[in-house]
Design a protein around this motif. Sequence first.
Motif, PDB file in Angstrom:
ATOM      1  N   SER A  30      -3.219   1.001   2.912  1.00  0.00           N
ATOM      2  CA  SER A  30      -4.517   1.577   3.278  1.00  0.00           C
ATOM      3  C   SER A  30      -4.828   1.437   4.764  1.00  0.00           C
ATOM      4  O   SER A  30      -5.760   2.073   5.258  1.00  0.00           O
ATOM      5  CB  SER A  30      -5.616   0.896   2.471  1.00  0.00           C
ATOM      6  OG  SER A  30      -5.614  -0.502   2.726  1.00  0.00           O
ATOM      7  N   SER A  31      -4.054   0.599   5.471  1.00  0.00           N
ATOM      8  CA  SER A  31      -4.334   0.430   6.900  1.00  0.00           C
ATOM      9  C   SER A  31      -4.125   1.727   7.683  1.00  0.00           C
ATOM     10  O   SER A  31      -4.691   1.880   8.759  1.00  0.00           O
ATOM     11  CB  SER A  31      -3.470  -0.681   7.493  1.00  0.00           C
ATOM     12  OG  SER A  31      -2.109  -0.431   7.259  1.00  0.00           O
TER      13      SER A  31
ATOM     14  N   ALA B 166     -18.443  10.377  10.889  1.00  0.00           N
ATOM     15  CA  ALA B 166     -17.364   9.980  11.804  1.00  0.00           C
ATOM     16  C   ALA B 166     -16.158   9.474  11.020  1.00  0.00           C
ATOM     17  O   ALA B 166     -15.012   9.791  11.347  1.00  0.00           O
ATOM     18  CB  ALA B 166     -17.855   8.910  12.778  1.00  0.00           C
ATOM     19  N   ARG B 167     -16.385   8.694   9.994  1.00  0.00           N
ATOM     20  CA  ARG B 167     -15.251   8.138   9.257  1.00  0.00           C
ATOM     21  C   ARG B 167     -14.515   9.202   8.445  1.00  0.00           C
ATOM     22  O   ARG B 167     -13.307   9.123   8.277  1.00  0.00           O
ATOM     23  CB  ARG B 167     -15.669   6.939   8.399  1.00  0.00           C
ATOM     24  CG  ARG B 167     -16.114   7.214   7.014  1.00  0.00           C
ATOM     25  CD  ARG B 167     -16.180   5.933   6.161  1.00  0.00           C
ATOM     26  NE  ARG B 167     -15.056   5.847   5.250  1.00  0.00           N
ATOM     27  CZ  ARG B 167     -14.683   4.775   4.587  1.00  0.00           C
ATOM     28  NH1 ARG B 167     -15.347   3.650   4.707  1.00  0.00           N
ATOM     29  NH2 ARG B 167     -13.654   4.797   3.783  1.00  0.00           N
ATOM     30  N   THR B 168     -15.204  10.181   7.961  1.00  0.00           N
ATOM     31  CA  THR B 168     -14.521  11.196   7.149  1.00  0.00           C
ATOM     32  C   THR B 168     -13.982  12.341   8.002  1.00  0.00           C
ATOM     33  O   THR B 168     -12.809  12.699   7.901  1.00  0.00           O
ATOM     34  CB  THR B 168     -15.469  11.773   6.084  1.00  0.00           C
ATOM     35  OG1 THR B 168     -16.672  12.228   6.728  1.00  0.00           O
ATOM     36  CG2 THR B 168     -15.817  10.710   5.049  1.00  0.00           C
TER      37      THR B 168
ATOM     38  N   LEU C 207     -15.906   0.705   7.800  1.00  0.00           N
ATOM     39  CA  LEU C 207     -14.589   0.058   7.735  1.00  0.00           C
ATOM     40  C   LEU C 207     -14.030  -0.167   6.334  1.00  0.00           C
ATOM     41  O   LEU C 207     -12.865  -0.550   6.188  1.00  0.00           O
ATOM     42  CB  LEU C 207     -14.648  -1.294   8.464  1.00  0.00           C
ATOM     43  CG  LEU C 207     -14.814  -1.217   9.980  1.00  0.00           C
ATOM     44  CD1 LEU C 207     -15.105  -2.589  10.562  1.00  0.00           C
ATOM     45  CD2 LEU C 207     -13.547  -0.636  10.628  1.00  0.00           C
ATOM     46  N   SER C 208     -14.828   0.031   5.301  1.00  0.00           N
ATOM     47  CA  SER C 208     -14.338  -0.350   3.972  1.00  0.00           C
ATOM     48  C   SER C 208     -13.373   0.672   3.381  1.00  0.00           C
ATOM     49  O   SER C 208     -13.517   1.880   3.556  1.00  0.00           O
ATOM     50  CB  SER C 208     -15.509  -0.559   3.020  1.00  0.00           C
ATOM     51  OG  SER C 208     -16.109   0.671   2.732  1.00  0.00           O
ATOM     52  N   ILE C 209     -12.401   0.128   2.700  1.00  0.00           N
ATOM     53  CA  ILE C 209     -11.432   0.916   1.942  1.00  0.00           C
ATOM     54  C   ILE C 209     -11.084   0.055   0.745  1.00  0.00           C
ATOM     55  O   ILE C 209     -10.931  -1.149   0.882  1.00  0.00           O
ATOM     56  CB  ILE C 209     -10.141   1.141   2.749  1.00  0.00           C
ATOM     57  CG1 ILE C 209     -10.422   1.999   3.965  1.00  0.00           C
ATOM     58  CG2 ILE C 209      -9.077   1.778   1.898  1.00  0.00           C
ATOM     59  CD1 ILE C 209      -9.176   2.264   4.785  1.00  0.00           C
ATOM     60  N   LEU C 210     -10.941   0.656  -0.409  1.00  0.00           N
ATOM     61  CA  LEU C 210     -10.584  -0.156  -1.572  1.00  0.00           C
ATOM     62  C   LEU C 210      -9.403   0.458  -2.329  1.00  0.00           C
ATOM     63  O   LEU C 210      -9.583   1.159  -3.311  1.00  0.00           O
ATOM     64  CB  LEU C 210     -11.782  -0.332  -2.512  1.00  0.00           C
ATOM     65  CG  LEU C 210     -11.546  -1.345  -3.632  1.00  0.00           C
ATOM     66  CD1 LEU C 210     -11.104  -2.703  -3.099  1.00  0.00           C
ATOM     67  CD2 LEU C 210     -12.779  -1.497  -4.498  1.00  0.00           C
ATOM     68  N   PRO C 211      -8.197   0.168  -1.861  1.00  0.00           N
ATOM     69  CA  PRO C 211      -7.028   0.653  -2.611  1.00  0.00           C
ATOM     70  C   PRO C 211      -6.888  -0.130  -3.917  1.00  0.00           C
ATOM     71  O   PRO C 211      -7.436  -1.220  -4.054  1.00  0.00           O
ATOM     72  CB  PRO C 211      -5.861   0.349  -1.678  1.00  0.00           C
ATOM     73  CG  PRO C 211      -6.321  -0.797  -0.861  1.00  0.00           C
ATOM     74  CD  PRO C 211      -7.803  -0.654  -0.712  1.00  0.00           C
TER      75      PRO C 211
ATOM     76  N   TYR D 285     -14.529  -9.892   3.493  1.00  0.00           N
ATOM     77  CA  TYR D 285     -14.555  -9.778   4.954  1.00  0.00           C
ATOM     78  C   TYR D 285     -13.558  -8.763   5.501  1.00  0.00           C
ATOM     79  O   TYR D 285     -13.634  -8.398   6.669  1.00  0.00           O
ATOM     80  CB  TYR D 285     -14.343 -11.139   5.599  1.00  0.00           C
ATOM     81  CG  TYR D 285     -15.616 -11.942   5.807  1.00  0.00           C
ATOM     82  CD1 TYR D 285     -16.714 -11.382   6.454  1.00  0.00           C
ATOM     83  CD2 TYR D 285     -15.710 -13.252   5.386  1.00  0.00           C
ATOM     84  CE1 TYR D 285     -17.871 -12.111   6.671  1.00  0.00           C
ATOM     85  CE2 TYR D 285     -16.869 -13.997   5.601  1.00  0.00           C
ATOM     86  CZ  TYR D 285     -17.948 -13.421   6.242  1.00  0.00           C
ATOM     87  OH  TYR D 285     -19.088 -14.146   6.470  1.00  0.00           O
ATOM     88  N   ARG D 286     -12.594  -8.334   4.716  1.00  0.00           N
ATOM     89  CA  ARG D 286     -11.679  -7.306   5.242  1.00  0.00           C
ATOM     90  C   ARG D 286     -12.439  -6.052   5.646  1.00  0.00           C
ATOM     91  O   ARG D 286     -11.945  -5.237   6.435  1.00  0.00           O
ATOM     92  CB  ARG D 286     -10.620  -6.939   4.197  1.00  0.00           C
ATOM     93  CG  ARG D 286     -11.193  -6.202   3.022  1.00  0.00           C
ATOM     94  CD  ARG D 286     -10.215  -5.283   2.326  1.00  0.00           C
ATOM     95  NE  ARG D 286     -10.999  -4.252   1.653  1.00  0.00           N
ATOM     96  CZ  ARG D 286     -11.659  -4.451   0.525  1.00  0.00           C
ATOM     97  NH1 ARG D 286     -11.611  -5.608  -0.087  1.00  0.00           N
ATOM     98  NH2 ARG D 286     -12.376  -3.473   0.008  1.00  0.00           N
TER      99      ARG D 286
END
Lengths: 499, 499
Positions: free
Chosen positions: A201-202, B181-183, B339-343, B359-360
């Motif tokens: 995911s990075s 911005a993130r998408t 910043l969040s992503i959840l694979p 915290y990731r």
Amino acid sequence: MSEQQRAPHLSAEQFRAQAHQVVDWIADYWESVGERPVLSQVEPGAVAAAVDGTIPDQPESLDAVLADVDQHLVPGLTHWQHPRFFAYFPANSSPAGVLGDLLSSGIGAQGMLWATSPAVTELEQVVLDQLARALGLSDAFCHLRDDGSPGAGGGVIQDTASTATFTALLAALHRATGGRARTEGVEQGRYTVYASTQAHSSLQKAAMMSGLGERAVRLVDVDPWTQQLDVDRLREAIEADVAAGRVPVMVQACVGTTGTGAVDPVAAIGEVTRRHGVWLHVDAAWAGVAALCPEHAWVNEGVAELADSYVTNPHKWLLTTFDCSTFWVRDRSALVGALSILPEYLRNPATESGAVVDYRDWHPQLGRRFRALKLWTVLRSYGLSGLRAHLRAGIAQAARVAELVDADPRLELAAPPVLGLVSFRLASSDGLGAGRADQLTREVMDRVNASGAAYLSHGQVAGRPFVRWACGGWRTGAEDVEQTWAELDRTLTELLPTR
Amino acid sequence: MSEQQRAPHLSAEQFRAQAHQVVDWIADYWESVGERPVLSQVEPGAVAAAVDGTIPDQPESLDAVLADVDQHLVPGLTHWQHPRFFAYFPANSSPAGVLGDLLSSGIGAQGMLWATSPAVTELEQVVLDQLARALGLSDAFCHLRDDGSPGAGGGVIQDTASTATFTALLAALHRATGGRARTEGVEQGRYTVYASTQAHSSLQKAAMMSGLGERAVRLVDVDPWTQQLDVDRLREAIEADVAAGRVPVMVQACVGTTGTGAVDPVAAIGEVTRRHGVWLHVDAAWAGVAALCPEHAWVNEGVAELADSYVTNPHKWLLTTFDCSTFWVRDRSALVGALSILPEYLRNPATESGAVVDYRDWHPQLGRRFRALKLWTVLRSYGLSGLRAHLRAGIAQAARVAELVDADPRLELAAPPVLGLVSFRLASSDGLGAGRADQLTREVMDRVNASGAAYLSHGQVAGRPFVRWACGGWRTGAEDVEQTWAELDRTLTELLPTR
């Protein structure tokens, strides 16, 4: 403040005594950690409620700190150095790694510039050059070529592979835009990046952080069994984007995906990236170090010839205390071009001579720790023979796990085992529907983890969950595999009583 | 491989013995470092030529490693823990910081998710909540409010202030674009960020890395004497951009600039940012910790009421071994949203319950070290009284430097002294033209540095160089100030023989 109070820095003798106390604490912790539940059993908020974060007015003793660590923190730890930690990937500390890191803490040098501590920079260059050679990357990624002449590339220690991937993307963008990305910013919707659906995911996070946005990411299909990127699909995706006027910037190949450990065909991918002038970044965060063993050197095939950048994490499987992610580029001018800034207060003759490397231009951060020292300490303390023995032990353990899974009709492999990683699930044949099998796959893992006997993690391919059993811990012995298998077997028998 | 070789991990007894050896090495190093030249005297390439980076086949002893450290590395170190290191800002290690860091290395836990070691996350939350209160940030920046209810903000340990600034910008962009911005990525040329001409270069780097590009950065004029940002010029710059259809995203106020230590008027800047709905990030990397002393609490005035994010570095002046940069946000949803992503492989019940912090999602990296442990160890080992004594010692030393400069007609202050930092140059009055004075300013500093007696660094305001003398090292005593002054005085006399 007529009478200035003196700050209570420990004297040399106090430091010696207290450090010996901490060392003993660590040695005891390692010796006894195998008796603790691997996965912490605490409820959310329990540690925060127990620990007092108030800064006391007067100094407290190390004894008080260690007592709180024992009473309040240790129960809240999931023990990554536990012999039966099989989740995610191993994140090894090691005695040698801890010693090297301790030395670095004591020296306390800050290597943002060559001039701010030349040895910090030059040891890193030297160690990364030799590690690149040992991994089969060739001198194309070295600061000094085999003939002693300056190389165009070089290596740097990053904190994590996420940062390495992000900086690779910034370098790729710099090259693709002729430097305009750094000055003018990125053009919305113009640039694209590629990896398999199994990529970490990075990459997505890097696309978000770099201003490209998630829409720039193309996740390419994989082979349904091996989980390796399908190079034909990659080629088609790139060609479609080019035809639509977009600019493919970077392809990320995975050497050891986070899910099943799949190794993408780097050489075949490299032919595609070379044809289209696209930056090829190889994410070998976990598996790359296996190439230190001649019989596993194949994992890095194609990198020397075709990759633009490469990352592997000695802090995963190579016994180097977190953090230590080694990252190499073939052309450092793209990386430095994307990241360098020289404000007045950092100007100095060595930098201006061009004769030195200033690592602050190789990553997002300015300040940097002397991390090469712990890596060097590990590499020398183990030697190639010792490092190989460690890697081979994990691979042999995984082979044993795969054998046990294979022989058990209740289970099936979810993908081919790779090096130290085995991915398996409940078999859906034999009267058990896929839905129920998937439910049980999760249930088995959750029960083993809740038991504290071992810690496994999970992944998903084609919508179906599987259990990941990642070997490679430095404290893990053959008996830990057998003991974990016994717990798994017991749990399966409980859950499938009629079979 | 019929006979598997065993990896040579040190036994508990070997580890104890070797760690005690490293501890003794460090204690000796600290005791003797004051006798070494502060700034390394080696030529570029000398360390690399001396050190053998080849990975040996067989394990080498710690003795061999330490012998090489002594012979080849120590001469190549610029000694940041030296009592006469007065360059840049202090980057303190400390006995207590080293002990806490060692403990963290031994535990080797990885806190990317709450679930991967709850204590790593919860200790960080607790310690940062209490540190926020001690610094005067108020509970608006805490995970738990004063009444025990969950806060909207919170703190996190980043590696460096550069990363904190970068993540602040990403959060600000997320808020300003409603998440687009993130998408979708950023729109070229649309967004702007602001800081004074004296702001740290990390803001420019953040703009480059985020896809905004350098052209997005507006550097606003400062007061020619205090070097503080001119709020009227800031207001005009924002209004001009708004009028031109651009979107101001973030203003960075500096509490202690890298040049002269200027403290921008945060409260007045906050009135402007609030009016325009712009994110206010406060970079207090060096000076912020001074607020632990009641008499210096003014440095953080306005933050509690008006800032959106705030960073200060315990690894600079607060005795916490690098790296430890404490960063707080008022609204964590903007930061986590960016910043969040959840694979799948990171999914877990605790995360999905929403009851925990992962915290990731608070920084670019995924993996993270147990850094709260060293900060907690430092805060408790010194206590507020000890921390204040340390801060006050540095400030008192700087007051003495300022007094010496003031009394010397050959020198003049380049800006007002701030806390532990004094900025001075050769006085251009008395028959010495500004050009020649500036040349001599550099020359004096270079000679003192080359002598090895002390290490000073430099900056520039209005095109004129000055010498920065930054006090605050944990090993620095009053005698080190006097000794350095004597060297400076001697050098001035050499260079200005006729005066």
